[in-house]
Structure formats: C-alpha cells, structure tokens
Design an enzyme around this catalytic site. Structure first.
Site, short mmCIF file in Angstrom:
data_model
loop_
_atom_site.label_atom_id
_atom_site.label_comp_id
_atom_site.label_asym_id
_atom_site.label_seq_id
_atom_site.Cartn_x
_atom_site.Cartn_y
_atom_site.Cartn_z
N GLY A 110 0.84 -1.20 0.00
CA GLY A 110 0.00 0.00 0.00
C GLY A 110 0.87 1.25 0.00
O GLY A 110 0.70 2.16 -0.83
N HIS A 111 1.84 1.30 0.91
CA HIS A 111 2.77 2.43 0.96
C HIS A 111 3.55 2.53 -0.36
O HIS A 111 3.73 3.62 -0.90
CB HIS A 111 3.79 2.26 2.08
CG HIS A 111 3.21 2.21 3.46
ND1 HIS A 111 3.25 1.08 4.24
CD2 HIS A 111 2.58 3.15 4.21
CE1 HIS A 111 2.68 1.34 5.42
NE2 HIS A 111 2.26 2.58 5.41
N GLY A 113 -3.78 7.30 0.90
CA GLY A 113 -4.44 6.07 0.47
C GLY A 113 -5.94 6.12 0.73
O GLY A 113 -6.38 6.59 1.78
N LYS A 143 -7.51 3.64 1.51
CA LYS A 143 -7.68 2.75 2.66
C LYS A 143 -8.16 3.53 3.89
O LYS A 143 -9.00 3.06 4.64
CB LYS A 143 -6.34 2.05 2.92
CG LYS A 143 -6.14 1.46 4.30
CD LYS A 143 -6.88 0.17 4.45
CE LYS A 143 -6.52 -0.61 5.69
NZ LYS A 143 -6.20 0.13 6.87
N ASP A 144 -7.58 4.73 4.09
CA ASP A 144 -8.00 5.58 5.21
C ASP A 144 -8.89 6.68 4.64
O ASP A 144 -8.50 7.85 4.56
CB ASP A 144 -6.77 6.15 5.91
CG ASP A 144 -5.92 5.04 6.52
OD1 ASP A 144 -6.27 4.56 7.59
OD2 ASP A 144 -4.94 4.62 5.87
N GLN A 198 -9.67 9.81 6.71
CA GLN A 198 -8.47 10.63 6.82
C GLN A 198 -8.27 11.44 5.53
O GLN A 198 -7.97 12.64 5.58
CB GLN A 198 -7.26 9.73 7.06
CG GLN A 198 -5.93 10.43 6.99
CD GLN A 198 -4.79 9.50 7.37
OE1 GLN A 198 -4.58 9.23 8.55
NE2 GLN A 198 -4.07 9.01 6.39
N VAL A 207 -4.68 -1.04 -1.77
CA VAL A 207 -3.99 -2.25 -2.24
C VAL A 207 -4.36 -3.39 -1.28
O VAL A 207 -4.33 -3.21 -0.06
CB VAL A 207 -2.47 -2.03 -2.27
CG1 VAL A 207 -1.75 -3.30 -2.70
CG2 VAL A 207 -2.11 -0.88 -3.19
N SER A 232 -0.19 -2.10 8.11
CA SER A 232 0.95 -2.44 8.98
C SER A 232 0.48 -3.28 10.16
O SER A 232 1.24 -4.06 10.73
CB SER A 232 1.62 -1.17 9.50
OG SER A 232 1.89 -0.30 8.44
N ARG A 233 -0.79 -3.13 10.53
CA ARG A 233 -1.32 -3.85 11.70
C ARG A 233 -1.59 -5.32 11.40
O ARG A 233 -1.76 -6.11 12.34
CB ARG A 233 -2.62 -3.22 12.17
CG ARG A 233 -2.45 -1.81 12.69
CD ARG A 233 -3.78 -1.19 13.00
NE ARG A 233 -3.67 0.24 13.23
CZ ARG A 233 -3.36 0.81 14.39
NH1 ARG A 233 -3.15 0.05 15.44
NH2 ARG A 233 -3.26 2.11 14.50
#
Ligand code: AMP
Length: 293
Positions: free
Chosen positions: A36-37, A148, A150-151, A154, A177, A187-188
């Site tokens: 993702g990053h 992203g 994903k958040d 945010q 991703v 990351s979690r």
C-alpha cells in the site's frame, strides 16, 4: 536515497530543486512499509521530480499508549524499499523535532471528524493527524501529497484541511492495495494470529456483499448494511461500525441515490482493522436520460 532527520536539513536539500521549478511529491507514512505504501511512492515517483517520504510514528494520533508501543517499526527495511523505488529522501524526524518542548498548537477539522473513526477513537486522533499533516506540509512544502483510499475518512479530512487553510498542495488519493484474498494491506495485519488472519478476510467480503447488492439495484442502505453484518457474523466478528455514507460528507445516507462509501471497523482478535469500498451504483431505471420525464 538520503535519510534526513531535521527540518533545517530538509529545507536546505529542497531549496535548489524548488528554485529550479521541480515538482516535489510527499508521501506521509508511519513506516513498516507494505505494498500500500509502495504504491503511493511509485505513483509519486511517476508524477514528480523529487519524492520525499516522511516516516514518523506520530504519538499525537494514538489514543492508546499500548497501541503506540506495539506499532510495528522497521526503519532499515523501510529505507531499503524506498531506495528500490527510487525515493529521493526519507524524512524521519525524532519526536522532539516535530514536537519541541513548549509545543502548544492543535489543528482541528470540525464535522467530518465527529463520526466513524473520530467517534470511536476520540477527538484527539484526528487532531493528531491534522496537526502532524499540516506540519509535514509546511516542512516539505510539496506540490503534491499522496494518501491512500484505505483511510478514506483521513483523506476526506485532509482534503478539507487543505481547502480550509489554503495550503497550496494538490491532494491525490490512491486506490487501496489488497492481499490476494481481499484483506486490505495494513501495517497492523502482522499482529494477526493465523486464525485471525483468516477471519479478517470477512471484512472485505462484508463490504463486497453491500456493494454487490447496491450494484444489483438495492437502494435501501439498511438492507445493504445487514448483508455486510451477516458476513461479519459468519466470521464471529462484531464490528465497531458498518455504515453506508456519503463519500463527501461521511454522513450515513438514508437512501442510495448516488456514489456512496461502505465503511467498517472491527477488532479481529486484539487488532483493530478498518476498510472501505467506494460504490458507484448504476443510475436507477428512468433516470438515465432516455426515459420518462
Ligand atoms: P500509515 O503508514 O498507515 O499512516 O499509511 C500511510 C499512507 O499509506 C496513508 O495515506 C494510508 O492511507 C496509505 N495506505 C495504508 N494502507 C494502504 C493500502 N492498503 N492501500 C493504499 N494505501 C494505503
């Protein structure tokens, strides 16, 4: 790739490219890189002349000291991955560089931060995010910053922040991703036991169940939501929330008449995961311009 620790050094490095009119891209991260990053970094590398990746585990956005301590950190591997992608600078300041003694300012976005993650993690979470992102944008002064999907909340909050404070930066939001089985990379995820890792795939299935129903013509968000909840229940997951919200305001919709976002958060074992799925429903019969009016 050069690792930089101080704002003074960062500004000195960026002075010449900025004066030469080079396009500077920033990818803000908390490290422990995954695909993702890396997708954000590759996108920045394609679009920009100079790519800065910030790596800072921001204590201000953690509502739980245990969560901050347990947050995965692997700066050496991160530096290797950033180098492979062709990142120019990893900006990895120490906490004192970002929050020197006497630090007393908070940047806060009202409204959008009251719901979903804001409601569950408390006001301090998004205040921590918006304060550190404002600081990073001021430190790097990029032309573009990459975030992203994903958040999703945010990203919406940061778009509003930049608009409200007239920060001269373009915000690009890049697709989520996923692992091959649909789990959104995070990351979690490394904290999940093998059993919980398997159960966590229900999050994506739940979002897909809601999206499939809407794409098949369902317009009642409650029905779509129930399908998602049933998918989670099958994996014995009790969510913090599952909602179909307006993609702009993040307010739950009463009827699906346009683009929506299915969002959810859930604890799987001890690990709290979030995910979302943008849904662009096909126009309702009769509203496609061909029909009766
Ligand atoms: P983090 O290090 O978790 O703060 O994430 C840094 C950036 O990477 C944020 O803009 C995230 O939204 C983004 N990101 C995290 N996970 C993913 C993912 N699976 N796909 C795309 N972007 C992501």
């Amino acid at each position: 790739m050069k690792t930089i620790r101080t704002v003074a050094e960062l500004r000195a490095e960026l002075l010449a490219p900025r004066r030469a009119g080079r396009r500077i891209g920033l990818v803000p991260t908390m490290g422990a890189f995954h695909e993702g990053h890396l997708s954000l970094m590759r996108r920045a590398r394609r679009d920009c002349d100079v790519v800065v990746v910030s790596l800072f585990v921001n204590p201000a956005q953690f509502n739980d000291a245990g969560d901050l301590d347990a947050y995965p950190r692997d700066p050496e591997r991160d530096a290797e991955l950033a180098t492979e992608i062709g990142v120019d600078y990893v900006f990895a300041p120490l906490v004192d560089e970002v929050y020197p003694s006497g630090f007393a300012t908070t940047v806060s976005v009202a409204g959008l931060t009251d719901t979903l993650e804001g409601a569950h993690r408390g006001r301090a979470h998004f205040d921590g995010v918006t304060t550190v992102v404002t600081k990073l944008l001021n430190m790097v002064a990029p032309d573009v910053a990459y975030f992203g999907q994903k958040d999703a909340q945010q990203a919406a909050v940061i778009r509003r922040l930049v608009r409200d404070l007239d920060i001269p930066v373009a915000i690009e939001v890049c697709p989520t991703v996923r692992e091959a089985d649909g789990l959104a990379m995070s990351s979690r995820n490394m904290h999940l036991s093998p059993e919980d890792r398997a159960r966590a795939t229900a999050l994506h299935r739940a979002l897909r169940a809601a999206a499939d129903a809407v794409n098949a013509g369902e317009r009642d968000p409650c029905t779509a939501r129930e399908l998602a909840l049933a998918e989670l229940a099958r994996a014995d997951i009790e969510p913090d929330y599952v909602e179909l919200v307006s993609a702009d305001t993040l307010v739950p919709v009463r009827r699906i008449t346009g683009d929506v976002l299915a969002v959810l958060a859930a604890r799987v074992g001890g690990t709290r995961l979030i995910d979302n799925q943008p849904i662009q429903p096909p126009p309702e019969a009769g509203s496609n311009g061909n029909g009766r009016r």
